[in-house]
Design a protein around this motif. Structure first.
Motif, short mmCIF file in Angstrom:
data_model
loop_
_atom_site.label_atom_id
_atom_site.label_comp_id
_atom_site.label_asym_id
_atom_site.label_seq_id
_atom_site.Cartn_x
_atom_site.Cartn_y
_atom_site.Cartn_z
N PHE A 224 0.45 -1.05 -0.12
CA PHE A 224 -0.16 0.18 -0.38
C PHE A 224 0.97 1.22 -0.02
CE2 PHE A 224 -3.10 -2.00 2.42
CZ PHE A 224 -4.00 -3.12 1.29
N ASP A 225 0.24 2.63 -0.35
CA ASP A 225 0.76 3.45 -0.67
C ASP A 225 0.94 3.96 1.27
OD1 ASP A 225 2.41 5.82 -2.12
OD2 ASP A 225 1.38 6.85 -1.71
N VAL A 226 2.23 4.78 1.48
CA VAL A 226 1.34 5.79 2.51
C VAL A 226 1.07 6.62 2.31
CG1 VAL A 226 2.62 6.55 4.63
CG2 VAL A 226 3.59 3.91 3.48
N GLU A 227 0.68 7.67 1.27
CA GLU A 227 0.26 9.16 1.34
C GLU A 227 -0.82 8.90 0.97
OE1 GLU A 227 1.61 11.69 2.87
OE2 GLU A 227 4.03 10.80 3.16
N LYS B 97 -2.46 6.80 4.95
CA LYS B 97 -2.76 8.16 5.89
C LYS B 97 -3.97 8.46 6.31
CE LYS B 97 2.32 10.02 6.31
NZ LYS B 97 3.23 11.35 6.03
N PRO B 98 -4.56 8.67 4.45
CA PRO B 98 -6.06 9.15 4.87
C PRO B 98 -6.37 8.14 5.15
CG PRO B 98 -4.79 8.87 2.29
CD PRO B 98 -4.14 8.53 3.25
N LEU B 99 -6.27 7.18 5.29
CA LEU B 99 -7.62 6.03 5.92
C LEU B 99 -7.37 6.32 7.75
CD1 LEU B 99 -9.46 3.42 5.52
CD2 LEU B 99 -7.52 2.08 6.06
N LEU B 100 -6.23 6.93 7.87
CA LEU B 100 -5.71 6.74 9.41
C LEU B 100 -6.43 8.12 9.92
CD1 LEU B 100 -4.43 6.11 12.28
CD2 LEU B 100 -2.51 7.87 11.21
N LEU C 256 -6.93 -2.62 7.53
CA LEU C 256 -5.90 -1.08 7.00
C LEU C 256 -5.70 -1.47 5.72
CD1 LEU C 256 -2.08 -1.63 8.59
CD2 LEU C 256 -3.45 0.82 8.20
N GLY C 257 -6.82 -2.44 5.31
CA GLY C 257 -6.87 -2.65 3.87
C GLY C 257 -8.03 -2.44 3.48
N MET C 258 -8.69 -1.21 4.52
CA MET C 258 -10.48 -0.57 4.19
C MET C 258 -9.95 -0.21 3.11
SD MET C 258 -12.06 -1.13 7.32
CE MET C 258 -13.77 -1.06 7.26
N GLU C 259 -11.32 0.15 2.05
CA GLU C 259 -11.38 1.54 1.53
C GLU C 259 -11.55 2.57 2.20
OE1 GLU C 259 -10.33 1.56 -1.75
OE2 GLU C 259 -9.50 -1.10 -2.09
N LEU C 260 -11.07 3.75 2.01
CA LEU C 260 -11.50 5.14 1.95
C LEU C 260 -13.18 5.16 1.93
CD1 LEU C 260 -8.61 7.37 0.26
CD2 LEU C 260 -9.25 6.57 2.62
N GLY C 261 -13.75 6.15 3.04
CA GLY C 261 -15.11 6.13 3.12
C GLY C 261 -15.77 4.51 3.83
N GLU C 262 -14.75 3.18 3.50
CA GLU C 262 -15.52 2.16 3.92
C GLU C 262 -16.43 2.09 5.17
OE1 GLU C 262 -15.15 -2.47 2.35
OE2 GLU C 262 -13.27 -1.24 2.60
#
Length: 438
Positions: free
Chosen positions: A205-208, A212-215, A239-245
């Motif tokens: 996974f890309d950090v930036e 980070k957006p997931l956190l 940490l595998g969740m999509e953004l907004g999920e």
């Protein structure tokens, strides 16, 4: 003159025959090679049902290889003691691995690092990645050395190579970036090892743009840094969740209409864990053919699914599709099926109806709703009582069981559950968290 014409006609006829058979012969030869290759692959355990598709996609095996080389390649792969399922997956996903020269180099290379304790599954995964990215055994050993220098040792190294073999083509600074992210949110060295062991895919996974957006999303939802950190270490797959999920999952949980004991059980480990459980069950339903909007609707109508193990849900879906011959889409209309007891309700009722259908005793089609929704007593009276031979497969009622009360007379009215119907408010709640899914 007539003889000359006759000779010309004979010569033309012979020439046409030669051209005809020369055009047919390569096709026959190719067909025979295809049959021979198919037989060879079957002898090495390749499923016959997948052979046609496999050969249609990989013509190069017939054009650029000979059967003797392919057989030698298969023997080398077998010498690595790769599990049968992994062996078939390796051939299907990366048929180029059958290159004989490539495998000979790796046969020599693997003998050099047997002391590393590399598992057959690791060998299978590494071969696929190495073939795609042109990595030789020495390059692999160099990558392993880098990983050990970063603290990947023993079981963690093996698990990472099994779950995310593409790490051998990653640069050292890319791996360090993932480690730095976890250290930055306060996770200890032991916790980082646990995260990589349980969820090695996080290394990709890309950090930036991803982590980070997931956190930040978790924090904006009201969870504290300590809570998020503990949940990541406890269940790194979050940490595998999509953004907004997570937001959608929590929205569903907050609009549930179910009995208090069920809701208490759902939230017994906290709101964060409950949201992640919703995500896992939505993924399970989507894997079996539902779209996300349908999966959310099924969970909202049958909240008990959030408490059930994934294996139990999959067992019911498999029985529904493969044995009962229903489409998975019917779960949207009858989500109660997934909430019913498999051994005590689903299987006995199905067996009774199948028996009656085979005897011609059913004059109408009994749908999934009619199979699941009736109470045990009502189903018994409709389909079992008139046919005593069905009692054994259904489970006989104890004497007087049909008229026994479960609660004292004065208490029943207080606790009697009401049949649930969707109100206008409920429909609006459903729309509110399903809008992002449309």
């Amino acid at each position: 003159m007539a003889i000359t014409a006759l000779n010309k006609a004979t010569a033309f006829s012979r020439l046409s025959s030669v051209q005809f058979f020369s055009s047919i012969t390569p096709k026959i030869s190719q067909y025979r090679n295809q049959i021979s290759l198919a037989n060879l692959l079957q002898r090495y355990g390749f499923p016959p049902s997948q052979l046609h598709t496999f050969l249609a996609k990989n013509h190069f095996l017939l054009k650029n290889s000979n059967l003797n080389d392919i057989q030698k390649s298969l023997n080398i792969l077998l010498s690595f003691k790769i599990p049968q399922n992994s062996f078939i997956s390796l051939l299907s996903d990366c048929p180029a691995v059958l290159d004989l020269d490539f495998l000979k180099r790796w046969q020599i290379g693997i003998s050099k690092f047997e002391n590393l304790g590399v598992s057959p599954l690791v060998i299978s995964n590494v071969l696929a990645v190495s073939r795609r990215f042109q990595i030789d055994p020495d390059g692999f050993l160099k990558s392993v050395g880098v990983l050990k220098g970063l603290g990947f040792n023993g079981g963690v190294l093996t698990r990472v190579l099994e779950g995310f073999p593409r790490i051998i083509v990653m640069k050292e600074n890319e791996i360090c970036e993932k480690i730095g992210f976890l250290e930055g949110i306060g996770i200890s060295g032991y916790g980082i090892e646990k995260v990589f062991y349980l969820f090695p895919e996080v290394l990709g996974f890309d950090v930036e743009n991803r982590l980070k957006p997931l956190l930040y999303e978790f924090l904006e939802l009201g969870f504290s840094e300590n809570e998020v950190r503990e949940e990541i270490v406890s269940e790194p797959r979050v940490l595998g969740m999509e953004l907004g999920e997570m937001s959608r999952c929590l929205e569903l949980l907050r609009t549930l209409k179910c009995r208090v004991p069920i809701k208490d059980s759902i939230f017994s480990e906290g709101e964060f864990r409950a949201g992640f459980k919703v995500k896992l069950r939505v993924d399970c339903l989507c894997k079996h053919g539902l779209i996300r909007r349908e999966a959310f609707k099924v969970l909202w109508k049958e909240p008990r699914l959030i408490l059930y193990e994934i294996e139990e849900i999959e067992k019911k879906i498999e029985f529904l599709v493969n044995r009962m011959k229903y489409g998975v889409g019917c779960l949207v209309e009858v989500p109660e099926y997934l909430g019913a007891n498999f051994e005590k309700q689903i299987v006995p009722r199905y067996n009774v109806l199948e028996y009656l259908r085979s005897k011609g005793a059913l004059g109408f089609e009994v749908g999934l709703k009619s199979l699941i929704k009736p109470s045990r007593l009502r189903f018994y009276n409709l389909y079992v009582k008139p046919y005593p031979e069905c009692e054994k497969m259904f489970g006989r009622f104890a004497k007087g069981a049909g008229i026994q009360r479960r609660h004292p007379v004065g208490m029943w009215k207080l606790f009697k559950p009401q049949e649930y119907t969707e109100s206008k408010e409920d429909v609006n709640n459903m729309k509110s968290f399903m809008e992002p899914l449309v």
